[in-house]
Design a protein around this motif. Structure first.
Motif, PDB file in Angstrom:
ATOM      1  N   GLU A 246       0.719  -1.133  -0.148  1.00 48.76           N
ATOM      2  CA  GLU A 246       0.178  -0.002  -0.050  1.00 48.76           C
ATOM      3  C   GLU A 246       0.724   1.208   0.036  1.00 48.76           C
ATOM      4  O   GLU A 246       0.709   2.423  -0.511  1.00 48.76           O
ATOM      5  N   GLN A 247       2.014   1.235   0.917  1.00 47.07           N
ATOM      6  CA  GLN A 247       3.048   2.174   0.610  1.00 47.07           C
ATOM      7  C   GLN A 247       3.641   2.592  -0.658  1.00 47.07           C
ATOM      8  O   GLN A 247       3.614   3.650  -1.083  1.00 47.07           O
ATOM      9  N   LEU A 248       4.185   1.559  -1.303  1.00 48.20           N
ATOM     10  CA  LEU A 248       4.488   1.740  -2.604  1.00 48.20           C
ATOM     11  C   LEU A 248       3.401   2.091  -3.531  1.00 48.20           C
ATOM     12  O   LEU A 248       3.641   3.048  -4.408  1.00 48.20           O
ATOM     13  N   HIS A 249       2.274   1.845  -3.462  1.00 44.97           N
ATOM     14  CA  HIS A 249       1.005   2.189  -4.322  1.00 44.97           C
ATOM     15  C   HIS A 249       1.132   3.750  -4.009  1.00 44.97           C
ATOM     16  O   HIS A 249       0.726   4.732  -5.049  1.00 44.97           O
ATOM     17  N   HIS A 250       1.018   4.289  -2.884  1.00 46.79           N
ATOM     18  CA  HIS A 250       0.904   5.653  -2.496  1.00 46.79           C
ATOM     19  C   HIS A 250       2.070   6.462  -3.054  1.00 46.79           C
ATOM     20  O   HIS A 250       1.857   7.771  -3.439  1.00 46.79           O
ATOM     21  N   GLN A 251       3.317   5.880  -3.074  1.00 47.09           N
ATOM     22  CA  GLN A 251       4.384   6.726  -3.560  1.00 47.09           C
ATOM     23  C   GLN A 251       4.187   6.874  -5.016  1.00 47.09           C
ATOM     24  O   GLN A 251       4.637   7.927  -5.593  1.00 47.09           O
ATOM     25  N   GLN A 252       3.699   5.654  -6.032  1.00 48.45           N
ATOM     26  CA  GLN A 252       3.421   5.606  -7.385  1.00 48.45           C
ATOM     27  C   GLN A 252       2.600   7.051  -7.364  1.00 48.45           C
ATOM     28  O   GLN A 252       2.664   7.674  -8.461  1.00 48.45           O
ATOM     29  N   GLU A 253       1.404   7.016  -6.671  1.00 48.20           N
ATOM     30  CA  GLU A 253       0.575   7.912  -6.873  1.00 48.20           C
ATOM     31  C   GLU A 253       0.902   9.362  -6.762  1.00 48.20           C
ATOM     32  O   GLU A 253       0.599  10.329  -7.235  1.00 48.20           O
ATOM     33  N   ARG A 254       1.848   9.621  -5.778  1.00 48.04           N
ATOM     34  CA  ARG A 254       2.391  10.954  -5.214  1.00 48.04           C
ATOM     35  C   ARG A 254       3.398  11.324  -6.600  1.00 48.04           C
ATOM     36  O   ARG A 254       3.196  12.291  -6.752  1.00 48.04           O
ATOM     37  N   ASP A 255       4.066  10.248  -6.888  1.00 47.58           N
ATOM     38  CA  ASP A 255       4.987  10.763  -8.185  1.00 47.58           C
ATOM     39  C   ASP A 255       4.032  11.072  -9.332  1.00 47.58           C
ATOM     40  O   ASP A 255       4.464  11.931  -9.942  1.00 47.58           O
ATOM     41  N   GLY A 256       3.136  10.417  -9.594  1.00 52.32           N
ATOM     42  CA  GLY A 256       2.016  10.896 -10.585  1.00 52.32           C
ATOM     43  C   GLY A 256       1.379  12.117 -10.599  1.00 52.32           C
ATOM     44  O   GLY A 256       1.157  13.029 -11.413  1.00 52.32           O
TER      45      GLY A 256
END
Length: 378
Positions: free
Chosen positions: A61-71
């Protein structure tokens, strides 16, 4: 253009709030699991595999949030590239920096929460071991409870019987203490009366003992009184029977002889006859004296009650017309006139002769002349 920037900023803050709420929910779930493990009401079965399974989705879930942040950063970068330097707002830059700072704080908070989660997992393992140990101790105590309960029942019966014995002994002790107090009181009283312990004390008796002489005289007096009582009983029986009294009883009792008794009876009869004659003479003389007083003074004197005398004049118009005097002084030296119906009709004479002149004979004489004058006029 500004509308799109505002929309992006709102989306970024919504995302940050959602991420903080998700962390908070994970922390509440972790606290609930730890409380279940610490619950002493039953054994807890927690496996490290389940905790690891929970920790693995957390990293995804943390990795998913990082990807969303980068987007989101890429989207914001595209918007910034489209803007001209004149249109680029310093306020927007400040807001973006604040948003990035907030994201960094959220990441720091997430790291702190992960560290706390790891520590909680370690504590959970320790609590699981402690729970297992407590469960083993509970089983051992249950195994030892059976014999202990039986021995406790036996000891309870023994305690009850011993308590009853103690109560009986306490009652016996109280009774013995009361008897001891009574005996001590009796011993003290006997000691005051002159009693002594013959095994410890020796008594010397005098040949001329005053106490022995007094005791002998008391015995002789008692014997003499008993003999006298017996003779008096015989005399009473003889007198009650009405027969002749034996000579020995007459001499013992000091009674007169039969002739002396007959002589005494004659003297008593003569004295009673003389007394009766004197009463008759006195009654005749009293009547004669009253008639003479009535003829000379004109008043009939009668005694009504103690110290009260009623005077009725021979010239009274009615039989109820009378005067009542009461003796007030010692031996009748002072007389007081009491109020009657007749005395109210002669108030003038009372004021003149009694109140002013203080003379009862003058009052009676004036009243006689007044009544006599009324009858003469009539």
């Amino acid at each position: 253009m500004w509308v799109s920037v505002v929309v992006v900023t709102l989306l970024l803050f919504s995302y940050l709030d959602f991420e903080a709420e998700g962390r908070k929910g994970n922390w509440n779930a972790l606290s609930t699991s730890c409380a279940c493990c610490l619950d002493p009401r039953g054994p807890v079965q927690v496996h490290r595999g389940a905790a690891a399974a929970r920790a693995h989705p957390q990293g995804q879930e943390q990795l998913h949030h990082q990807q969303e942040r980068d987007g989101m950063r890429a989207i914001l970068g595209s918007y910034d590239s489209e803007l001209t330097p004149a249109e680029y707002s310093p306020q927007l830059t400040r807001r973006m920096r604040e948003a990035e700072d907030m994201v960094q704080k959220v990441h720091a908070h997430s790291s702190e929460m992960e560290a706390q989660l790891s520590q909680a997992l370690e504590e959970l393992g320790g609590q699981k071991q402690r729970a297992d140990m407590l469960e083993m101790e509970l089983k051992m105590l249950k195994a030892q409870a059976g014999p202990a309960e039986q021995s406790f029942l036996f000891s309870r019966e023994e305690v009850s019987s011993l308590r009853l014995k103690v109560e009986e002994l306490e009652g016996e002790r109280s009774r013995l203490e009361e008897e001891k107090k009574v005996l001590e009181t009796q011993l003290e009283r006997l000691t005051l009366q002159g009693d002594y312990d013959q095994s410890r004390a020796k008594v010397l008796h005098l040949s001329l003992n005053p106490a022995g002489a007094a005791r002998q005289r008391l015995h002789e007096d008692r014997q003499r009184l008993r003999e006298e009582c017996a003779r008096l009983r015989e005399l009473v029986h003889a007198l009650e029977a009405g027969g002749a009294v034996p000579p020995d009883l007459e001499a013992a009792a000091g009674l007169p002889s039969s002739g002396a008794v007959a002589e005494l009876k004659k003297q008593v009869e003569s004295a009673e006859l003389k007394n009766q004659r004197l009463k008759e003479v006195f009654q005749t003389k009293i009547q004669e004296f009253r008639k003479v007083c009535y003829t000379l003074t004109g008043y009939q004197v009668d005694i009504t009650t103690e110290n009260q005398y009623r005077l009725t004049s021979m010239y009274a118009e009615h039989k109820t017309d009378c005067l009542i005097f009461k003796a007030a002084g010692p031996s009748g030296t002072k007389m007081q006139l009491l109020e009657t119906e007749f005395s109210r009709t002669v108030q003038e004479l009372i004021e003149l002769h009694l109140l002013r002149q203080d003379s009862i004979p003058a009052f009676l004489s004036a009243l006689t002349l007044d009544l006599f004058s009324r009858q003469t006029v009539a």
